[in-house]
Motif scaffolding. Sequence first.
Motif, PDB file in Angstrom:
ATOM      1  N   ILE A  52       0.731  -1.319   0.021  1.00 40.01           N
ATOM      2  CA  ILE A  52       0.135  -0.028   0.098  1.00 40.01           C
ATOM      3  C   ILE A  52       0.802   1.274  -0.119  1.00 40.01           C
ATOM      4  O   ILE A  52       0.714   2.134  -0.681  1.00 40.01           O
ATOM      5  CB  ILE A  52      -0.928  -0.185   1.098  1.00 40.01           C
ATOM      6  N   ASP A  53       1.783   1.113   0.835  1.00 39.41           N
ATOM      7  CA  ASP A  53       2.898   2.558   0.872  1.00 39.41           C
ATOM      8  C   ASP A  53       3.481   2.483  -0.202  1.00 39.41           C
ATOM      9  O   ASP A  53       3.684   3.847  -0.863  1.00 39.41           O
ATOM     10  CB  ASP A  53       3.811   2.199   1.967  1.00 39.41           C
ATOM     11  N   LEU A  54       3.804   1.539  -1.263  1.00 36.71           N
ATOM     12  CA  LEU A  54       4.885   1.619  -2.423  1.00 36.71           C
ATOM     13  C   LEU A  54       3.813   2.235  -3.448  1.00 36.71           C
ATOM     14  O   LEU A  54       4.133   3.038  -4.271  1.00 36.71           O
ATOM     15  CB  LEU A  54       5.282   0.358  -2.773  1.00 36.71           C
ATOM     16  N   GLU A  97       3.197   5.977  -2.806  1.00 39.78           N
ATOM     17  CA  GLU A  97       4.535   6.611  -3.229  1.00 39.78           C
ATOM     18  C   GLU A  97       4.549   6.857  -4.632  1.00 39.78           C
ATOM     19  O   GLU A  97       5.097   7.782  -5.208  1.00 39.78           O
ATOM     20  CB  GLU A  97       5.672   5.715  -2.438  1.00 39.78           C
ATOM     21  N   ALA A  98       4.187   5.748  -5.396  1.00 36.82           N
ATOM     22  CA  ALA A  98       4.409   5.893  -6.778  1.00 36.82           C
ATOM     23  C   ALA A  98       3.256   6.787  -7.304  1.00 36.82           C
ATOM     24  O   ALA A  98       3.739   7.656  -8.436  1.00 36.82           O
ATOM     25  CB  ALA A  98       4.027   4.527  -7.319  1.00 36.82           C
ATOM     26  N   LYS A  99       2.293   6.731  -6.871  1.00 34.49           N
ATOM     27  CA  LYS A  99       1.151   7.712  -7.232  1.00 34.49           C
ATOM     28  C   LYS A  99       1.494   9.182  -6.753  1.00 34.49           C
ATOM     29  O   LYS A  99       1.420  10.225  -7.733  1.00 34.49           O
ATOM     30  CB  LYS A  99       0.036   7.531  -6.383  1.00 34.49           C
ATOM     31  N   LEU A 100       2.165   9.451  -5.783  1.00 37.44           N
ATOM     32  CA  LEU A 100       2.565  10.798  -5.400  1.00 37.44           C
ATOM     33  C   LEU A 100       3.677  11.487  -6.165  1.00 37.44           C
ATOM     34  O   LEU A 100       3.697  12.413  -6.573  1.00 37.44           O
ATOM     35  CB  LEU A 100       3.055  10.799  -4.156  1.00 37.44           C
ATOM     36  N   ASN A 114       4.603   8.271 -10.738  1.00 32.78           N
ATOM     37  CA  ASN A 114       5.031   6.860 -11.503  1.00 32.78           C
ATOM     38  C   ASN A 114       4.129   6.095 -11.419  1.00 32.78           C
ATOM     39  O   ASN A 114       2.712   6.047 -11.008  1.00 32.78           O
ATOM     40  CB  ASN A 114       6.301   6.587 -10.803  1.00 32.78           C
ATOM     41  N   PHE A 115       4.422   4.967 -11.948  1.00 34.06           N
ATOM     42  CA  PHE A 115       3.424   3.679 -12.092  1.00 34.06           C
ATOM     43  C   PHE A 115       3.959   2.469 -11.197  1.00 34.06           C
ATOM     44  O   PHE A 115       5.371   2.488 -11.014  1.00 34.06           O
ATOM     45  CB  PHE A 115       3.511   3.068 -13.601  1.00 34.06           C
ATOM     46  N   PHE A 116       3.195   1.837 -10.608  1.00 31.11           N
ATOM     47  CA  PHE A 116       3.543   0.837  -9.563  1.00 31.11           C
ATOM     48  C   PHE A 116       3.271  -0.525 -10.076  1.00 31.11           C
ATOM     49  O   PHE A 116       2.117  -0.787 -10.431  1.00 31.11           O
ATOM     50  CB  PHE A 116       2.981   0.904  -8.197  1.00 31.11           C
ATOM     51  N   VAL A 117       4.318  -1.179 -10.389  1.00 26.96           N
ATOM     52  CA  VAL A 117       4.041  -2.774 -10.933  1.00 26.96           C
ATOM     53  C   VAL A 117       3.892  -3.664  -9.700  1.00 26.96           C
ATOM     54  O   VAL A 117       4.632  -3.913  -9.128  1.00 26.96           O
ATOM     55  CB  VAL A 117       5.173  -3.070 -11.936  1.00 26.96           C
TER      56      VAL A 117
END
Length: 132
Positions: free
Chosen positions: A96-98, A101-104, A107-110
């Motif tokens: 959830i934290d990753l 962080e990616a959204k802020l 970036n994209f989170f894979v």
Amino acid sequence: SSCFSSSVPLCCIARRRYLEEGKMAQRYQISSDKVAEGAAVPEKVQLKLARNATLAEEKQKAVDAAKKEREEQREALKKRTQDYDKEYLARTQQLIDLRREAKLGGNFFVEPEAKLLFVVRIKGIIKMSPKP
């Protein structure tokens, strides 16, 4: 020392072994015969009463030991379950934290993929190749 040379019958020795090895069921009933006070008791009955008393005592010790062991196993299981639960929640929170962080960061989170093993058997049973 031979079983036949002792005064203890063979069946008592077998029962005692079952108790020691933990194979005797807890529900195994050892008769508790009562003798009236002042009554003449034959020698064989006295031996039987003494044997049953020792067997009952040994059985009670075995039952208590098994109960204590079960409690220890249960406590260990609870602790292990709590540790796994804590680890699972930490892993979920990390994902959830990753994502956040990616959204802020724009970036994209894979998402992590499931681990997959591809196993090929090249030797069969008794060192014979499997059929094609």
